[in-house]
Design a protein around this motif. Sequence first.
Motif, short mmCIF file in Angstrom:
data_model
loop_
_atom_site.label_atom_id
_atom_site.label_comp_id
_atom_site.label_asym_id
_atom_site.label_seq_id
_atom_site.Cartn_x
_atom_site.Cartn_y
_atom_site.Cartn_z
N LEU A 212 -8.73 9.09 3.96
CA LEU A 212 -8.61 7.93 4.74
C LEU A 212 -9.52 8.23 6.76
O LEU A 212 -8.85 9.05 6.86
N LEU B 202 -4.71 6.79 1.22
CA LEU B 202 -4.15 5.52 0.55
C LEU B 202 -4.20 5.61 -1.94
O LEU B 202 -5.37 6.84 -2.42
N ARG C 170 0.79 -1.01 -0.19
CA ARG C 170 0.28 0.27 -0.21
C ARG C 170 0.94 1.33 0.28
O ARG C 170 1.41 1.39 0.04
N ARG D 269 -1.71 2.88 10.42
CA ARG D 269 -0.79 2.52 9.59
C ARG D 269 0.00 3.57 8.57
O ARG D 269 1.48 3.54 8.55
N GLU E 92 -7.66 2.03 11.12
CA GLU E 92 -6.94 1.26 11.59
C GLU E 92 -5.79 1.30 10.29
O GLU E 92 -4.46 1.62 10.44
N LEU E 93 -6.79 1.49 8.93
CA LEU E 93 -5.18 1.43 7.56
C LEU E 93 -4.82 3.28 8.30
O LEU E 93 -3.82 3.44 7.58
N ARG E 94 -5.53 4.16 8.63
CA ARG E 94 -4.64 5.35 8.83
C ARG E 94 -3.84 5.35 9.59
O ARG E 94 -2.93 6.10 9.36
#
Length: 155
Positions: free
Chosen positions: A112, A151, A73, A120, A116-118
Amino acid sequence: MSVRAARLPAPHASRAWSVYLRLQYRLIRLLDPFVRPWWRGYGLGNVVELRVRGWRTGRPRPVLLGLLRDGDRWFLGHPNGDVPWTRNLEAAGLAELSFSWPGAIGIRATRLPDGELRDRAVLSTGQHVFPGNVIYRLARSHVRAVGTYFLIEPA
C-alpha cells in the motif's frame, strides 16, 4: 471528512520509536518458539501464520503476524518499515495464510502506498493483541511515517 483528517496524527518518524520497535520485535522473535505451539493449539486473537518464500532461497519462511481487518479488507504490516518478511512478500506477491494450523489459504499481497487505504490499515492496528494495540496507538505518528502495509486478498 477523510480518515486521515479525522483520527490520525501527522506522520513523523521517530528515532526513539524505531529503536524501541526493533527491540520489541527482537524479543518477539526470541519468544516465537514458545508462542507458536500455543497458537497452533488454541489460537491467539488476530494472530495468523504467513508462509512466504524467501526471495533469495525460495524456502518457505513462516512468521506469526496480526491480521488487521477493515470491513471486508485484510491487511498485514510492520510498524517499523521493511523487514525480511515484508521484502519476501513484496518480491513473491503470493503466499499462504494460516488461520489455524496446519490449514492455509493462498493469498495475493499488494503493498500500500501512502493514502486513504494505508491509513485505514494503520487505524486497524488497535485490533492487535495487548500490549501491541497500546504500543501501536502510542507510536501512530511513527507508524504512519515509516510502516509497511499490504492489502491481502485470497488468491
